[in-house]
Design a protein around this motif. Structure first.
Motif, PDB file in Angstrom:
ATOM      1  N   GLN A  52     115.084 -51.257  75.716  1.00  0.00           N
ATOM      2  CA  GLN A  52     114.555 -52.629  75.689  1.00  0.00           C
ATOM      3  C   GLN A  52     113.915 -53.071  77.002  1.00  0.00           C
ATOM      4  N   LYS A  53     113.713 -52.113  77.950  1.00  0.00           N
ATOM      5  CA  LYS A  53     113.051 -52.510  79.201  1.00  0.00           C
ATOM      6  C   LYS A  53     111.573 -52.714  78.900  1.00  0.00           C
ATOM      7  N   PRO A  54     111.057 -53.947  78.999  1.00  0.00           N
ATOM      8  CA  PRO A  54     109.679 -54.171  78.553  1.00  0.00           C
ATOM      9  C   PRO A  54     108.631 -53.624  79.522  1.00  0.00           C
ATOM     10  N   ILE A  55     107.485 -53.227  78.997  1.00  0.00           N
ATOM     11  CA  ILE A  55     106.355 -52.832  79.841  1.00  0.00           C
ATOM     12  C   ILE A  55     105.681 -54.117  80.323  1.00  0.00           C
ATOM     13  N   ASP A  56     105.404 -54.168  81.624  1.00  0.00           N
ATOM     14  CA  ASP A  56     104.806 -55.363  82.220  1.00  0.00           C
ATOM     15  C   ASP A  56     103.336 -55.088  82.538  1.00  0.00           C
ATOM     16  N   LEU A  57     102.608 -56.130  82.843  1.00  0.00           N
ATOM     17  CA  LEU A  57     101.213 -55.995  83.282  1.00  0.00           C
ATOM     18  C   LEU A  57     101.116 -56.562  84.692  1.00  0.00           C
ATOM     19  N   LEU A  74     103.560 -61.131  76.137  1.00  0.00           N
ATOM     20  CA  LEU A  74     103.327 -59.701  76.390  1.00  0.00           C
ATOM     21  C   LEU A  74     104.143 -58.876  75.402  1.00  0.00           C
ATOM     22  N   ALA A  75     103.440 -58.216  74.508  1.00  0.00           N
ATOM     23  CA  ALA A  75     104.106 -57.379  73.499  1.00  0.00           C
ATOM     24  C   ALA A  75     103.458 -56.006  73.522  1.00  0.00           C
TER      25      ALA A  75
END
Ligand SMILES: Cc1cc2nc3c(=O)[nH]c(=O)nc-3n(C[C@H](O)[C@H](O)[C@H](O)COP(=O)(O)OP(=O)(O)OC[C@H]3O[C@@H](n4cnc5c(N)ncnc54)[C@H](O)[C@@H]3O)c2cc1C
Length: 493
Positions: A242-247, A404-405
């Motif tokens: 569940q560690k989200p990818i960031d921008l 952010l998805a």
């Protein structure tokens, strides 16, 4: 095996269980699916199954559901037997019957040049009927062993592992850091896609079977990770990915830009009157931009509609997939084609080939109000992957709320560092062929082992790890492996 009903597919057109009208359903957070289905309709759909010599649908199913059998049983109105056949390979058929993207249907032989059998609808109907009739009951083990097993994480992988291990007679404790059990099916997947009472009644079933649940219990946080080794004979890490990818873009820290999971979880909690943590994220009256063209993005789009957004734009960096299968992607491979999501049926703007450059606060109030981007084209060039070229620069899209998805990186593994479990380059837990980490007696399953995946894979992985843990503890196991995720040849049980 199934009786053959030649030509059922000629007599009946494909007719899955329907959805509610988009105009009506965006007015609430109730499930989008039609509540009622017709037994006769489902019986006819079951008859469309050709009972092929080689059931490619089963090959498409990660857990090897015995699909032709239950298609036929539904056709013959033997729902109870169909439920038994379904439970033989899948602990939680409603989790998949409501949520699965149904790779089985893409692999159905009929899909070669016709519409596939409505396998997913049939699965859902069998599970619905099982609950309605009271056929799904706690099945506690007849005998108990002295072994204690910890399962960390209560998503579909953890729950499947827990149920299998408990049925093998071991004492199982599930640790969940959230206040409720269910993993992404509880906090993440929106209620309009999957109503939470469906998760809860399984949790109740598991509890009545004798499984202990500890919620608000973060292993490596308020539960010392050393407990896994000190208090348990084996443990399963099923903490998801569940560690989200960031921008890393200018303006990312402006108010009004959020990760999908923070957004979706807040709405899950609001729907049951719970407090939300952090700033309130609400799309009401806003111009919403969802970055990411996948299913998580779709869930955000649908949630924004229900909150009363002014406009919702879903942005994808890659091109729109073709409607027909492209060359080199033949049946029964999973089709790389465009599929309209339930969220898009409800009317969002879809933008493909858009590359975000910055989040901008034009009026200086500290909140995002505009998204700056380029339109791009992807040029096939020689050997390497397609190259991105700007075709139109400086697009400005109104954006009072940006979600952010764009995917998930890896499991949150740091709480387990003190154990010394090895981590792969992609951030997942390294395991051997028996799904055990390099730490004796500590296993890993689900998205934590595979990376971000699907509920069906998580259930399969949970079933497999249970068998391996049982073997580790007792030297043998009567628990069945699943078909695809198993690291061993399939043995018939
Ligand atoms: C928005 C969204 C929509 C999705 N929709 C679908 C869909 O429609 N169909 C589909 O098949 N798949 C879908 N997926 C993917 C699917 O939900 C996952 O693949 C699946 O839930 C993974 O199961 P899991 O058990 O491995 O992990 P999770 O479901 O992620 O569960 C892991 C659990 O571990 C807990 N945890 C983490 N660390 C700790 C710790 N240290 N101590 C205690 N507990 C801990 C977490 O709180 C969580 O509850 C979706 C995913 C998202 C994000």
């Amino acid at each position: 095996m199934a009786e053959h009903h030649p030509g059922g597919y000629r007599r009946h057109r494909r007719q899955p269980i329907g959805k509610r009208d988009p105009d009506e359903r965006t007015g609430d957070f109730e499930e989008v699916w039609a509540e009622k289905w017709d037994e006769q309709q489902l019986a006819e759909q079951g008859e469309r199954c050709m009972d092929c010599g080689t059931p490619t649908c089963m090959g498409g199913c990660p857990i090897g559901n015995i699909i032709p059998d239950w298609n036929d049983l539904v056709h013959r109105s033997d729902w109870k037997e169909a439920l038994e056949r379904l439970h033989a390979t899948n602990n939680f058929p409603e989790f998949t019957g409501y949520n699965c993207p149904a790779p089985c249907e893409n692999s159905c032989v009929l899909a070669y040049n016709d519409d596939p059998v409505t396998i997913k609808s049939i699965e859902r109907a069998i599970a619905d009927k099982g609950w309605e009739e009271g056929w799904i009951e706690p099945e506690p083990p007849e005998q108990r062993t002295d072994y204690e097993v910890a399962v960390v994480g209560s998503g579909p992988a953890g729950l499947a592992a827990a149920q299998q291990l408990n049925r093998a007679g071991h004492h199982v404790t599930v640790f969940e850091r959230n206040d409720e059990v269910g993993g992404l099916m509880r906090y993440g997947i929106p209620d309009q896609k999957f109503a939470k009472h469906r998760v809860q009644r399984r949790v109740d079933q598991l509890r009545e079977e004798g499984i202990a649940f500890e919620t608000n219990a973060e292993v490596g946080g308020n539960v010392p990770v050393e407990r896994l080794e000190d208090d348990f004979d084996a443990s399963v890490i099923a903490v998801g990915s569940q560690k989200p990818i960031d921008l890393d873009l200018p303006g990312r820290d402006l108010e009004g830009t959020h990760f999908a999971m923070d957004y979706l979880t807040q709405q899950n909690r609001r729907n049951v009157g719970k407090d939300v943590s952090g700033p309130d994220i609400d799309a009401e009256g806003k111009n919403v931009v969802v970055l990411g063209g996948g299913d998580t993005g779709a869930d955000c789009v649908a949630t924004a509609h229900r909150q009363g957004a002014e406009q919702v734009v879903q942005i994808e960096l890659l091109p729109k997939p073709p409607v027909e299968r492209p060359p080199g992607n033949p049946w029964p491979e999973q089709p790389q084609t465009y599929k309209k999501t339930y969220a898009q049926e409800e009317g969002a703007v879809e933008e493909y080939n858009v590359d975000t450059n910055a989040f901008v606060d034009t009026d200086g109030d500290g909140r995002v109000d505009t998204l700056e981007a380029d339109r791009v084209i992807w040029e096939e060039g020689g050997e390497g992957p397609p190259e991105k070229k700007v075709s139109e620069s400086n697009l400005e899209i109104p954006a009072d709320l940006v979600i952010l998805a764009i995917g998930f990186e890896a499991p949150e593994s740091t709480p387990f560092d003190p154990l010394g479990a090895e981590i792969n380059d992609d951030g997942t837990f390294e395991t051997d062929e028996a799904m055990m980490t390099n730490v004796d007696g500590v296993f890993a399953a689900g998205d934590a082992k595979m990376g971000p995946s699907l509920i069906v894979w998580a259930i399969g992985s949970g079933r497999d790890v249970a068998r391996h843990v049982d073997q580790y503890l007792t030297g043998e196991s009567d628990l069945p492996p699943s078909l695809e995720t198993s690291n061993e040849p399939l043995v018939s049980m």
